[in-house]
Structure formats: structure tokens, C-alpha cells
Design an enzyme around this catalytic site. Structure first.
Site, PDB file in Angstrom:
ATOM      1  CD  GLU A   1      -1.666  -2.443   1.514  1.00 44.92           C
ATOM      2  OE1 GLU A   1      -0.516  -2.637   1.971  1.00 44.92           O
ATOM      3  OE2 GLU A   1      -2.488  -3.372   1.367  1.00 44.92           O
TER       4      GLU A   1
ATOM      5  NE  ARG B   1      -0.734  -9.514  -1.323  1.00 45.69           N
ATOM      6  CZ  ARG B   1      -1.999  -9.549  -1.750  1.00 45.69           C
ATOM      7  NH1 ARG B   1      -2.917  -8.830  -1.155  1.00 45.69           N
ATOM      8  NH2 ARG B   1      -2.345 -10.327  -2.761  1.00 45.69           N
TER       9      ARG B   1
HETATM   10  C1  UD1 Z   1      -6.746  -5.925  -0.320  1.00 41.81           C
HETATM   11  C2  UD1 Z   1      -5.789  -4.755  -0.528  1.00 41.81           C
HETATM   12  C3  UD1 Z   1      -5.471  -4.076   0.786  1.00 41.81           C
HETATM   13  C4  UD1 Z   1      -6.742  -3.722   1.546  1.00 41.81           C
HETATM   14  C5  UD1 Z   1      -7.626  -4.954   1.671  1.00 41.81           C
HETATM   15  C6  UD1 Z   1      -8.926  -4.588   2.306  1.00 41.81           C
HETATM   16  C7  UD1 Z   1      -4.122  -4.953  -2.295  1.00 41.81           C
HETATM   17  C8  UD1 Z   1      -2.830  -5.517  -2.709  1.00 41.81           C
HETATM   18  N1  UD1 Z   1      -4.541  -5.255  -1.083  1.00 41.81           N
HETATM   19  O1  UD1 Z   1      -6.038  -6.890   0.448  1.00 41.81           O
HETATM   20  O2  UD1 Z   1      -4.731  -2.889   0.539  1.00 41.81           O
HETATM   21  O3  UD1 Z   1      -6.362  -3.273   2.830  1.00 41.81           O
HETATM   22  O4  UD1 Z   1      -7.892  -5.477   0.362  1.00 41.81           O
HETATM   23  O5  UD1 Z   1      -9.591  -5.720   2.793  1.00 41.81           O
HETATM   24  O6  UD1 Z   1      -4.752  -4.270  -3.056  1.00 41.81           O
HETATM   25  N2  UD1 Z   1     -11.012 -13.008  -1.061  1.00 41.81           N
HETATM   26  C9  UD1 Z   1     -12.211 -13.615  -1.287  1.00 41.81           C
HETATM   27  N3  UD1 Z   1     -13.332 -12.828  -1.389  1.00 41.81           N
HETATM   28  C10 UD1 Z   1     -13.292 -11.472  -1.246  1.00 41.81           C
HETATM   29  C11 UD1 Z   1     -12.052 -10.873  -1.016  1.00 41.81           C
HETATM   30  C12 UD1 Z   1     -10.929 -11.643  -0.934  1.00 41.81           C
HETATM   31  O7  UD1 Z   1     -12.302 -14.828  -1.420  1.00 41.81           O
HETATM   32  O8  UD1 Z   1     -14.336 -10.823  -1.317  1.00 41.81           O
HETATM   33  C13 UD1 Z   1      -9.790 -13.842  -0.969  1.00 41.81           C
HETATM   34  C14 UD1 Z   1      -9.310 -14.332  -2.339  1.00 41.81           C
HETATM   35  O9  UD1 Z   1      -8.754 -15.618  -2.198  1.00 41.81           O
HETATM   36  C15 UD1 Z   1      -8.205 -13.331  -2.663  1.00 41.81           C
HETATM   37  C16 UD1 Z   1      -7.611 -13.094  -1.276  1.00 41.81           C
HETATM   38  O10 UD1 Z   1      -8.742 -13.081  -0.392  1.00 41.81           O
HETATM   39  O11 UD1 Z   1      -7.280 -13.830  -3.600  1.00 41.81           O
HETATM   40  C17 UD1 Z   1      -6.818 -11.832  -1.111  1.00 41.81           C
HETATM   41  O12 UD1 Z   1      -7.516 -10.716  -1.637  1.00 41.81           O
HETATM   42  P1  UD1 Z   1      -6.702  -9.431  -2.156  1.00 41.81           P
HETATM   43  O13 UD1 Z   1      -7.651  -8.392  -2.619  1.00 41.81           O
HETATM   44  O14 UD1 Z   1      -5.634  -9.843  -3.114  1.00 41.81           O
HETATM   45  O15 UD1 Z   1      -5.923  -8.945  -0.888  1.00 41.81           O
HETATM   46  P2  UD1 Z   1      -6.460  -8.409   0.495  1.00 41.81           P
HETATM   47  O16 UD1 Z   1      -5.614  -8.994   1.556  1.00 41.81           O
HETATM   48  O17 UD1 Z   1      -7.930  -8.556   0.571  1.00 41.81           O
END
Ligand code: UD1
Ligand code: UDP
Length: 366
Positions: A133, A207
Site C-alpha cells: 500500500e 499481507r
Molecule cells: C486488499 C488490498 C489491501 C486492503 C484490503 C482490504 C491490495 C494488494 N490489497 O487486500 O490494501 O487493505 O484489500 O480488505 O490491493 N477473497 C475472497 N473474497 C473477497 C475478497 C478476498 O475470497 O471478497 C480472498 C481471495 O482468495 C483473494 C484473497 O482473499 O485472492 C486476497 O484478496 P486481495 O484483494 O488480493 O488482498 P487483500 O488482503 O484482501
């Protein structure tokens, strides 16, 4: 001719903080508002859109289980570009610091479209904290033409990076605008019985906290739950399978720990108001809790929200098991220390950031 504004977002926090702007633009004849969602979040985005009654014009539908940063970046640029080429908006609005924010800003820059960055200027100045971020928001600010800084401090950060003064606007944070839609004084919920327990609301998803740091935090909470029966821990688990598996392993099967699905925004804000303490690594929760007067122990080593620390409602405690246990216990057992943190303060605005942003947009394109 109304100003064509294309708002693009993809995750839960972006949606929550863009929703008040979109509602404002929709009701203002000076604008023609369009919404594109990247779908970086699928399950956690839909409830926000439903609550605010926002129907996106396009959904890029990019989410995959355990998606990588490069996948998200590439898919968004690839799928957003033809939409920008067909629509040719006057301005693209992005929010915050996610990979959707960066990829959308980059796609708009490639099309030479004006970019407005909502929640600009937040900084830790540490490249990998939070990751990715911090770098996302620095790059997005560099790409942006209008920077909507939530506080004076975030505006000063932009000036330090030699952003032009006439492109920086202090607006307040739209998180506070969103709370005007949600907080309900008559709220009740089966997970929140009147049983006199010391309720701790927990969220964790960053993360850089996956793996060892998160394990340490969960073990501290498990120890606390076992030793202190007056404590009730409520953890709406983020949809990330890595978070959920670890939470179930370390915190499952404890009578006073509720591992629940993510709450929708109406429930979450009202839960937050009815808990005694919040432990979180979330950015948005650090903005909301000070205005509710709920103490927050921040499960991170750095924060880009120093205003809440200064207001006294937030305390940065990192993720070490011993520290998390000690700091939480201190607030449980020392009423004076608790009271000192539980002072409502609102360094993030007056709930009118969206109207200010609309007026600035109207002026910029007059
Ligand atoms: C993302 C943002 C982070 C923000 C967070 C809010 C990036 C790199 N990270 O992190 O800045 O603080 O969102 O929550 O942009 N998943 C689901 N369903 C959902 C959402 C996520 O199944 O509705 C699972 C999926 O397996 C996905 C994983 O969570 O691949 C991670 O989601 P991702 O958006 O890549 O990262 P976040 O940790 O959610
Ligand atoms: N939130 C929510 N339901 C939950 C947990 C959080 O609606 O179960 C809201 C919270 O009020 C805040 C936002 O989600 O507005 C924060 O999102 P998150 O912590 O996922 O992301 P961050 O703010 O860290 O980017």
C-alpha cells in the site's frame, strides 16, 4: 454539459469510502457519474454496493483465490483500458492505496485522462510497510492531477514530495461521511447480548502480517480468552483463506471466541460502537474508531494515521505475542488507562468530505 466522472474501485474499504462520493455525484446535476468495479474483492464488495444501493456500470470480475499482485495489476489494466477508451471520462476518481487504485490510475494515465485521488498523501515513508500500500499510494499521488488529502498532515506530506500546492485539497475523510449512513443508536444483534462481558472486536488481514506475525497475535488472543472468562472476542474473518485457516487453527474451539463471517458495513460500524476494545491492522478502522471513542490497539509496526495516535484513541503495539497479550490485559484491568484512550475525538473530518470533493471537481472543470 455535465462533467463525466468515472469512479473505479475494487475492495471493501475503497467501496465504503467512495460510496458517499458516488451518492453525492449521482444527486448533483453538475455531474454524470459512472462506476466501474474491478472485482478485486468479490464477496466483500457486494454487501457494500447493496447497502449503499450502487449498481456498477461495469464489473471487471478479476478476483481469483490467492491472487497475486501482478495478476491483479495486469488484469485491471487490460480490462479497464477499452472501457476508458470507449467512455472518455473527464476525470477518473480512485481511492486510497490498493492494487486496484494503482492499476486504475495507471490505465487512466496511459489514456491521458485527468486523475483524482481520494485519500491522498497518507504515508509511513517505509517502502514495505504496509506492503504494497505505501508504494501504491506514493505512485498514485505521482500520477494524480487532483489530490484530496483527508487531513492537514496528509497535505503536508504531499507538499514535501513537491506536489503543486494548487492540486492539493484538504477535504476530511469520507469514512466519516459513510458513518452518517450506518450508525444506529437502537442497534442490537444476537452476537452482542447484554451479558456484561468485555467485548474485543478483532480484524486482521494485511499481507505483511500473514504467517508468523498473525500467528503470534492469534496465540496472544487465545491465551487471553482461556485465562479471562469475562472477555468475549469477536473476529469477523476476512475472506482471505490464509487468514481464515490460521484463525480457525489458533482460535477455533474457544467458548469465548466468535469466529464469524465478515460483517456488512452497517453491522460492523454498529458492532464497533458496542465493543469495549478493537484490535486491528486495518487502515479504515483506525479512522472510524476515534470518532466512536473506542480504544484501538493497532497490530502493526507503523501507521499512516498518526492523527488517531495523537488523539489518544489509537496505540501502535506491533504483532509480538507478549506485547499483544500485555497491552490488551492492561486495558482490561486498568480502568484509568482504558478511560484515557476511550475519548471520542475526530481528527478525520466533519462528515462533509464528499460535498467538498464534488465542489472542487465542479470548479476544476468550469
Ligand atoms: C486488499 C488490498 C489491501 C486492503 C484490503 C482490504 C491490495 C494488494 N490489497 O487486500 O490494501 O487493505 O484489500 O480488505 O490491493 N477473497 C475472497 N473474497 C473477497 C475478497 C478476498 O475470497 O471478497 C480472498 C481471495 O482468495 C483473494 C484473497 O482473499 O485472492 C486476497 O484478496 P486481495 O484483494 O488480493 O488482498 P487483500 O488482503 O484482501
Ligand atoms: N469492515 C466491515 N466488515 C468487517 C470488517 C471491516 O465492513 O467485517 C469495514 C470497516 O468498518 C472499514 C473497512 O471495512 O470501513 C476496512 O476494511 P479493511 O480492514 O478490509 O481494509 P483497510 O481499511 O485495511 O484497507
Amino acid at each position: 454539459m455535465p462533467i463525466k466522472v468515472l469512479s473505479i474501485f475494487g475492495t471493501r474499504p475503497e467501496a465504503i469510502k467512495m460510496a458517499p462520493i458516488i451518492k453525492t455525484l449521482e444527486n448533483d446535476p453538475r455531474f454524470q457519474s459512472k462506476v466501474v468495479v474491478s472485482g478485486q474483492h468479490r464477496d466483500m464488495l457486494a454487501p457494500v454496493l447493496n447497502f449503499f444501493e450502487i449498481t456498477p456500470d461495469d464489473d471487471l470480475k478479476i478476483m481469483k483465490e490467492n491472487q497475486s499482485l501482478s495478476d491483479v495489476t495486469v488484469w485491471i489494466i487490460d480490462r479497464l483500458t477499452p472501457i476508458l477508451q470507449a467512455d472518455v471520462p473527464d476525470i477518473v476518481l480512485v481511492h486510497g492505496d490498493t492494487t486496484t487504485t494503482l492499476a486504475a490510475a495507471l490505465a487512466a494515465y496511459y489514456q491521458q485522462i485527468t486523475i483524482g485521488h481520494v485519500e491522498a498523501g497518507l504515508r509511513t515513508w517505509k517502502k514495505y510497510s504496509p506492503f504494497p500500500e505505501e508504494m501504491n499510494r506514493q505512485l498514485v499521488d505521482a500520477l494524480s492531477d487532483l489530490c484530496f488529502a483527508p487531513t492537514e498532515e496528509s497535505a503536508v506530506n504531499l507538499l514535501k514530495e513537491n506536489h503543486q500546492e494548487d492540486q492539493i485539497f484538504i477535504t476530511g475523510n469520507t469514512a466519516i461521511d459513510a458513518m452518517k449512513y450506518t450508525i444506529d443508536t437502537d442497534y442490537s444483534h444476537p452476537c452482542l447480548p447484554n451479558n456484561g462481558k468485555f467485548r474485543i472486536l478483532v480484524t486482521m488481514h494485511r499481507r505483511e502480517n500473514l504467517g508468523e506475525p498473525m500467528t503470534e497475535v492469534f496465540q496472544a488472543l487465545a491465551q487471553l480468552a482461556k485465562e479471562k472468562k469475562e472477555v468475549e472476542i469477536i473476529f469477523p474473518m476476512h475472506k482471505n483463506p490464509q487468514v481464515r485457516n490460521l484463525a480457525k487453527k489458533e482460535l477455533g474451539n474457544l467458548a469465548n471466541v466468535q469466529l464469524i463471517e465478515p460483517l456488512d458495513i452497517f453491522d460492523f460500524h454498529n458492532f464497533a460502537q458496542r465493543c469495549e476494545l478493537i484490535l486491528t491492522d486495518s487502515g479504515g478502522v483506525q479512522e472510524e474508531a476515534p470518532s466512536l471513542g473506542i480504544p484501538v490497539l493497532v497490530l502493526r509496526d507503523t501507521t499512516e494515521r498518526p492523527e488517531g495516535i495523537r488523539a489518544g484513541t489509537l496505540k501502535l503495539i506491533g504483532t509480538k505475542k507478549a506485547t499483544v497479550y500485555r497491552e490488551t490485559l492492561a486495558l482490561l484491568e486498568d480502568p484509568a488507562a482504558y478511560k484515557k484512550m476511550a475519548q471520542a475525538a475526530n481528527p478525520y473530518g466533519d462528515g462533509h468530505a464528499s460535498e467538498r470533493i464534488a465542489d472542487i471537481l465542479a470548479q476544476a472543470f468550469q
